[in-house]
Structure formats: structure tokens, C-alpha cells
Enzyme design. Sequence first.
Site, mmCIF file in Angstrom:
data_model
loop_
_atom_site.group_PDB
_atom_site.id
_atom_site.type_symbol
_atom_site.label_atom_id
_atom_site.label_comp_id
_atom_site.label_asym_id
_atom_site.label_seq_id
_atom_site.Cartn_x
_atom_site.Cartn_y
_atom_site.Cartn_z
ATOM 1 N N ASN A 66 -10.526 -2.494 -6.439
ATOM 2 C CA ASN A 66 -9.678 -1.636 -7.294
ATOM 3 C C ASN A 66 -10.278 -1.411 -8.688
ATOM 4 O OD1 ASN A 66 -6.475 -2.817 -5.980
ATOM 5 N ND2 ASN A 66 -7.702 -1.044 -5.383
ATOM 6 N N ASP A 125 0.831 -1.210 0.000
ATOM 7 C CA ASP A 125 0.000 0.000 0.000
ATOM 8 C C ASP A 125 0.869 1.265 0.000
ATOM 9 O OD1 ASP A 125 -2.306 1.451 0.004
ATOM 10 O OD2 ASP A 125 -2.803 1.092 2.107
HETATM 11 C C1 FPP Z 1 -1.640 0.147 -3.491
HETATM 12 O O1 FPP Z 1 -1.245 1.487 -3.488
HETATM 13 C C2 FPP Z 1 -1.119 -0.572 -4.630
HETATM 14 C C3 FPP Z 1 -1.855 -1.128 -5.646
HETATM 15 C C4 FPP Z 1 -3.318 -1.029 -5.706
HETATM 16 C C5 FPP Z 1 -1.219 -1.812 -6.776
HETATM 17 C C6 FPP Z 1 0.002 -2.621 -6.474
HETATM 18 C C7 FPP Z 1 0.741 -2.794 -7.711
HETATM 19 C C8 FPP Z 1 2.071 -2.772 -7.850
HETATM 20 C C9 FPP Z 1 3.030 -2.644 -6.728
HETATM 21 C C10 FPP Z 1 2.607 -2.825 -9.233
HETATM 22 C C11 FPP Z 1 3.283 -4.049 -9.650
HETATM 23 C C12 FPP Z 1 2.859 -5.302 -9.032
HETATM 24 C C13 FPP Z 1 3.313 -6.511 -9.383
HETATM 25 C C14 FPP Z 1 2.845 -7.692 -8.632
HETATM 26 C C15 FPP Z 1 4.265 -6.713 -10.482
HETATM 27 P P1 FPP Z 1 -2.363 2.605 -3.617
HETATM 28 O O2 FPP Z 1 -2.539 2.937 -5.062
HETATM 29 O O3 FPP Z 1 -3.600 2.161 -2.928
HETATM 30 O O4 FPP Z 1 -1.696 3.804 -2.851
HETATM 31 P P2 FPP Z 1 -2.431 4.933 -1.977
HETATM 32 O O5 FPP Z 1 -3.122 4.233 -0.848
HETATM 33 O O6 FPP Z 1 -1.309 5.786 -1.514
HETATM 34 O O7 FPP Z 1 -3.376 5.648 -2.892
#
Ligand code: FPP
Length: 250
Positions: A70, A22
Site C-alpha cells: 500500500n 477490501d
Molecule cells: C482496502 O480497500 C482498504 C484499505 C487499504 C485500508 C483499510 C483502512 C480502513 C478500513 C480505515 C480504517 C482502519 C482502521 C483499522 C481504523 P481498497 O482501497 O483496496 O479498495 P479497492 O480495492 O476497492 O480499491
Amino acid sequence: MESLKNKIDIKRLPQHIAVIMDGNGRWAKEQGKMRIFGHQNGVGAVRAISEACAELGVKYLTLYAFSTENWNRSQIEVDALMRLLSKTMSDELKTLTDNNIRLNAIGDLSRLPKYNYDALMKTIDATKYNDRMTLTLCLSYSGRWEITQAAKMIAEKVKSGELDIEQIDENVFSNCLNTSGMPDPELLIRTSGEERLSNFLLWQLAYSEFYFTEKFWPDFGKEDLYLAIADYQNRERRFGKTSEQLTENK
Ligand code: FPP
């Protein structure tokens, strides 16, 4: 500085670590960049943590990469994430093979765009005989969705006469989950300071130790993982028993 890796007792490693990655969006925002820039930099952390787990001897690493919820993000972010995931799967195939890591995916994969699904299946197939560690990506996944699927599967088996209601127990239920055959995670890590489960592995995390860190996912590195494992190893896992009972059974 001495690596925290030396603080880890290799004999008491968690077999399975689950991670809620996250804070990508906030990490990017801090730098005045688009959210996708955070996701792109999150890939580096995925690589570092997968490598560190494999090196230590952790057998299962499970990452919450895209939740059912998501899908409600902006179309631009969803498309960018799907493209990033496909690209990463193709780019990392050699690294997975070189490190003897098997790729696995759980969730409602039928909702993924075809190009993404195809890239995923190609990498899963190419790595299916690797046995050093299983890296599971949770894609279009949510714990409630998974439990509902299991309930439907069990209902079908009862309806067809394959299963009696009296035979339904935790074992039968576990075997109908997407994680069938995997041990439950002993350790759950969530980055970015949020302290909730967000519909992740609701059944499997029943007895897991939770570790929360303020770091945003793109900043989470190997030393942070070692710290989380060392912290886990300092805890006493009682599974409902008392501390005295655990000592007596030793
Ligand atoms: C959460 O941060 C992250 C995600 C929803 C996506 C995770 C994806 C990756 C790390 C990219 C690559 C993954 C793989 C497995 C190759 P957020 O967007 O919720 O952050 P925020 O809470 O700060 O808005």
C-alpha cells in the site's frame, strides 16, 4: 427479521478471526466520491465488527489495515490513510477502554510517520491490561516481510550460539513471528469479491477456513459477520486427516 447471531454455536466460536478489509475504493467510486471517503466509511465497519466479535467472545481479531504494498499508492491516499488511522486511534481510545479491548499492532512500524506511530503507541499502552479481546492492526505489514524477519532473527540466534540448527522447528519459527503467542486464525474473511491472500498472514493461515463475500468493506456489518461465522461452523476442519479419522477420535 431474526438475527443470524442465533445461528451461532457459542461453544464452537473461532478464537481468532482475521479480516482483509477490501473494497473501500470501489465503494466510494460507486458514489462518485474520492477513495478516502471509502476509507472513512470503513472505520464504521471496523467499529461494528470489533464490537460484534467482543460481544460474542472472540478473543483475537486481526485486521489488514495497511500492507507493505500500500506504500505504492498515491502520496495523497497514503497521507490521508495515515491521518485517518491516527485520528481513529485517538477517537476510539475510550471505546476500546470501555469494552476492555487491547489494541496491538504488527508490521514494519518503523516506516510509519512519527505522529502516526506515537498515536498508535499511546493507544496500545493505554489498553495493554485489557483482556476481553485483542484487536491487532496490521500496518505496513506483509507475510513475506514477516517470514523474512523471522528467518533473520533465527539466523542471529544461531550465530550467537543461543540456538542449535537442530532445534529449529515450527514452534521456534512461530515464536519469531510478529504474532508470537497468538493462536492461528481459524477463519479468514475477505470482502469485495476478491479471492486471494495478498501477502497476508502467510504462515498463520495454513489451516484456516476462508470466507469470501461480495460486499464492500464499508457495507460489511454485524449480520454479515454472523453469517461468516455460521458458515465456518458448518464446515469440517480435517487438518489433513480423513473424515472417518475425525469421527473415530470424537
Ligand atoms: C482496502 O480497500 C482498504 C484499505 C487499504 C485500508 C483499510 C483502512 C480502513 C478500513 C480505515 C480504517 C482502519 C482502521 C483499522 C481504523 P481498497 O482501497 O483496496 O479498495 P479497492 O480495492 O476497492 O480499491
